[in-house]
Design a protein around this motif. Structure first.
Motif, short mmCIF file in Angstrom:
data_model
loop_
_atom_site.label_atom_id
_atom_site.label_comp_id
_atom_site.label_asym_id
_atom_site.label_seq_id
_atom_site.Cartn_x
_atom_site.Cartn_y
_atom_site.Cartn_z
N MET A 194 -18.91 -19.31 -26.35
CA MET A 194 -18.89 -17.65 -25.52
C MET A 194 -17.40 -17.01 -25.41
O MET A 194 -16.70 -16.25 -26.00
CB MET A 194 -19.47 -17.84 -24.58
CG MET A 194 -21.08 -17.95 -24.72
SD MET A 194 -21.89 -18.30 -23.21
CE MET A 194 -21.42 -20.52 -22.59
N SER B 8 -25.96 -6.14 -34.95
CA SER B 8 -26.91 -4.82 -35.27
C SER B 8 -25.09 -4.19 -35.24
O SER B 8 -25.56 -2.65 -36.02
CB SER B 8 -26.89 -4.85 -33.80
OG SER B 8 -27.67 -5.12 -33.12
N SER C 149 -20.64 -11.07 -33.95
CA SER C 149 -19.71 -9.33 -34.80
C SER C 149 -18.62 -9.57 -34.68
O SER C 149 -17.58 -8.90 -36.25
CB SER C 149 -19.77 -8.30 -32.86
OG SER C 149 -18.40 -9.19 -32.52
P1 NAP Z 1 -23.37 -10.02 -27.70
O1 NAP Z 1 -23.54 -8.57 -26.81
O2 NAP Z 1 -23.43 -11.05 -27.12
O3 NAP Z 1 -24.04 -9.83 -28.75
C1 NAP Z 1 -24.17 -11.57 -29.53
C2 NAP Z 1 -25.21 -11.15 -30.10
O4 NAP Z 1 -26.57 -11.73 -29.27
C3 NAP Z 1 -26.38 -9.67 -31.61
O5 NAP Z 1 -27.77 -9.96 -31.92
C4 NAP Z 1 -26.73 -8.74 -29.29
O6 NAP Z 1 -27.77 -8.15 -29.55
C5 NAP Z 1 -27.34 -10.61 -29.24
N1 NAP Z 1 -27.47 -10.49 -27.41
C6 NAP Z 1 -26.86 -9.82 -26.66
N2 NAP Z 1 -26.82 -9.90 -25.25
C7 NAP Z 1 -28.44 -10.65 -25.41
C8 NAP Z 1 -29.28 -10.62 -24.54
N3 NAP Z 1 -29.66 -10.58 -23.14
N4 NAP Z 1 -30.25 -10.99 -25.06
C9 NAP Z 1 -30.98 -11.45 -26.15
N5 NAP Z 1 -29.90 -11.60 -27.15
C10 NAP Z 1 -28.87 -10.69 -26.80
O7 NAP Z 1 -21.77 -10.21 -28.43
P2 NAP Z 1 -20.92 -8.92 -29.47
O8 NAP Z 1 -21.85 -8.08 -29.53
O9 NAP Z 1 -20.66 -9.77 -29.97
O10 NAP Z 1 -19.65 -8.98 -28.35
C11 NAP Z 1 -19.51 -7.91 -26.99
C12 NAP Z 1 -18.76 -9.01 -26.28
O11 NAP Z 1 -18.32 -9.98 -26.93
C13 NAP Z 1 -17.20 -8.58 -26.94
O12 NAP Z 1 -16.83 -7.83 -25.92
C14 NAP Z 1 -15.82 -10.47 -26.80
O13 NAP Z 1 -16.22 -9.93 -25.31
C15 NAP Z 1 -17.52 -11.34 -26.58
N6 NAP Z 1 -17.74 -11.68 -28.08
C16 NAP Z 1 -16.54 -13.20 -27.79
C17 NAP Z 1 -16.76 -14.29 -28.74
C18 NAP Z 1 -15.88 -15.29 -28.36
O14 NAP Z 1 -15.64 -16.16 -30.17
N7 NAP Z 1 -15.61 -16.33 -27.75
C19 NAP Z 1 -16.60 -13.71 -30.05
C20 NAP Z 1 -17.54 -12.81 -30.11
C21 NAP Z 1 -17.60 -11.53 -28.75
P3 NAP Z 1 -27.75 -6.35 -30.30
O15 NAP Z 1 -26.16 -6.08 -29.69
O16 NAP Z 1 -28.20 -5.87 -31.25
O17 NAP Z 1 -27.96 -6.24 -29.10
#
Ligand code: NAP
Length: 522
Positions: free
Chosen positions: A261, A182, A153
């Motif tokens: 992560m 997404s 993202s």
């Molecule tokens: P995310 O929720 O982990 O999603 C990343 C990708 O993985 C998306 O394409 C998502 O698909 C997919 N995904 C998520 N859960 C899954 C599962 N259980 N099974 C299969 N695929 C799955 O991360 P995000 O949308 O980038 O951000 C959410 C949180 O991630 C942030 O608030 C932050 O805490 C953390 N983040 C950390 C970093 C870092 O570098 N440390 C970077 C970015 C984000 P869909 O969304 O399409 O379902």
């Protein structure tokens, strides 16, 4: 080019059949055209079957052909011009200069991997001549097979469709199936079409690249479960990364998942550095903390210091500096909601209080920068204080003495980075004790800098022990990122003409090889 809302499967553009996915402009809350439709298991099957079909011809292309392909992807990304930047601005609320810089970095990465492929040292060609005691043995690295890549993202270009994971997998001969994030589907489609055009331009098998769209729990899980997929690259949440690790480990044939992560990137301010430049360190820290609205994996979420007048001066300067920093729009409403929850949890934690904050936002999904303070004892008593709060939030841990500072350092989870601000003349003893511990905690250890800003070069490591990544033996940035998608094969007693070219006596590509224990180009 017009964005059509389609997935890219091999050489075709395909409309999904599942739920409508709409990207939002996080700054205005407006839905962006066109709607996308999620794919289903048949789309995953088609993309993976094509990748499997493409694997043999693609892995056997010459290094020069693959390098030319990576160069072509960079050219096609550049040829998208301003449309790519404008769409990425709409989908992420990231400012133009940041996205232009990210595009340049994406193309630099592709070209760096092209150079790496041409140089050939990644093959690790190793020859042990036959003797009375042993047969002729020769080793080189080969590609694992099709790789699934999850777009991130927070880097819609450099860690997404044509980003570092894709470039490093393509470099060594692995076809790639991307699951687009997404939050930026239009940006993903534009980038994906650029890769698709490069595949056609270079006369490669269409299955070398596909891009799917849909909810991660369905499409992402189906993709990682598919038997054709042999490795996974991911950047995102700890929950998402661990879910994919579990899927990969539950397959009849488990496969590696390289998930980046969560990391809070501790910054240690040693007494000599604070005495020399507390006000400057305060400004640099606030700059690093608020860069990209704190949505960088290397954001300095934790600062550690010892009590004293210079630390007090640093705290006062931080409180003063952050006061003027405006709230800014985050990437998505979900990421903003997670930030608000994380800040509320810190506010409610025992022994934690606010040191300073920025200007509150008035527009949707804006994050206000905030710095908290706690003690070493409170930090050691409550493990949750070291949970990543993704955004411009950070915690100062004031340790009562060096012994407590070392205990706090020892209690830290694995990190992408660890930073020391130290003076060689006065901080050497403590700095060296910390360095010896921190090299076991982090993938990159810095002195007198800030961790945000990751160079793309040969020596970079963007990885680290769990939970910063799921596999601490790897990096997702830098030339050695390709090692994630390779495995060694040893060839015993093969006739010269049956050996891969890289291992033949004639060394037709002039590779540097380890021959009977000595590096040689002969
Ligand atoms: P995310 O929720 O982990 O999603 C990343 C990708 O993985 C998306 O394409 C998502 O698909 C997919 N995904 C998520 N859960 C899954 C599962 N259980 N099974 C299969 N695929 C799955 O991360 P995000 O949308 O980038 O951000 C959410 C949180 O991630 C942030 O608030 C932050 O805490 C953390 N983040 C950390 C970093 C870092 O570098 N440390 C970077 C970015 C984000 P869909 O969304 O399409 O379902």
């Amino acid at each position: 080019m017009t964005i059509t809302g389609e997935m890219l499967i091999g050489g075709s553009a395909v409309k999904g059949s599942e739920a409508v996915l709409r990207c939002m402009n996080p700054a205005t809350n407006e839905a962006l055209e066109p709607p996308f439709h999620g794919g289903n298991e048949q789309h995953v099957e088609r993309a993976c079957a094509l990748a499997q079909d493409a694997f043999d011809s693609y892995r056997n292309t010459s290094p020069q052909q693959r390098a030319a392909f990576l160069d072509a992807v960079a050219e096609e990304i550049e040829a998208l011009g301003d449309e790519l930047i404008v769409r990425a601005m709409q989908e992420t609320a990231l400012p133009r200069p940041r996205l232009e810089g990210e595009r340049a970095r994406t193309c630099k990465q592709l070209r760096m991997f092209a150079d790496v492929v041409r140089r050939g040292h990644w093959l690790n060609a190793t020859l042990d001549s036959a003797s009375d005691a042993r047969p002729d043995l020769r080793m080189r690295m080969v590609a694992l097979g099709p790789v699934a890549v999850f777009g991130a993202s927070n880097f819609p270009l450099a860690f997404s469709v044509a980003g570092g994971d894709t470039a490093s997998a393509l470099a060594v001969g692995c076809p790639v199936v991307v699951k687009a994030h997404s939050a930026h589907l239009g940006t993903s489609e534009l980038s994906g079409r650029a890769v698709q055009r490069a595949v056609a331009r270079c006369g490669l098998h269409e299955g070398v690249f596909s891009m799917l769209v849909g909810a991660g729990n369905q499409i992402g899980t189906a993709l990682v479960s598919h038997p054709a997929i042999k490795a996974v690259g991911f950047t995102g949440s700890r929950a998402g990364g661990l879910a994919l690790v579990n899927v990969a480990n539950s397959r009849p044939e488990p496969i590696p998942v390289y998930a980046e992560m969560s990391s809070i990137n501790p910054v240690f301010l040693l007494p000599g550095a604070l005495a020399a430049r507390a006000p400057q360190l305060a400004v640099e820290y606030v700059n690093s903390l608020t860069m990209g609205v704190g949505q960088l994996c290397t954001n300095p979420g934790l600062v550690l210091a010892l009590p004293g007048a210079d630390t007090d001066a640093w705290k006062a300067a931080v409180a003063e500096e952050i006061k003027g920093r405006a709230a800014a729009t985050m990437l998505t409403s979900q990421i903003h909601a997670a930030y608000e929850r994380g800040v509320a949890d810190l506010q409610a934690a025992g022994g934690v209080h606010q040191l300073g904050c920025g200007v509150e936002g008035s527009l949707p999904h804006q994050a206000m920068p905030v710095v908290f303070e706690t003690t070493g004892a409170a930090f050691l008593a409550d493990h949750a204080i070291q949970n990543e709060v993704f955004g411009p939030a950070s915690v100062l841990v004031l340790c009562q003495d060096e012994a407590e500072l070392m205990r706090v350092a020892a209690s830290l989870e694995g990190q992408l980075t660890a930073t020391l601000h130290a003076e060689r003349a006065t901080d050497a003893a403590l700095a060296q004790r910390l360095l010896s511990l921190l090299e076991l905690k982090a993938g990159r250890v810095l002195v007198n800098g800030f961790p945000t800003g990751v160079e793309v070069c040969n020596a970079m490591v963007h990885g680290g022990p769990f939970p910063s990544t799921s596999d601490s033996r790897s990096t997702s940035v830098g030339a050695t990122a390709i090692n994630r998608f390779l495995r060694p094969v040893c060839y015993q007693n093969l006739p010269e003409e049956w050996l891969p070219e890289s291992l033949r006596d004639a060394n037709p590509h002039g590779l540097w090889r380890l021959k009977d224990g000595a590096l040689t180009q002969g």
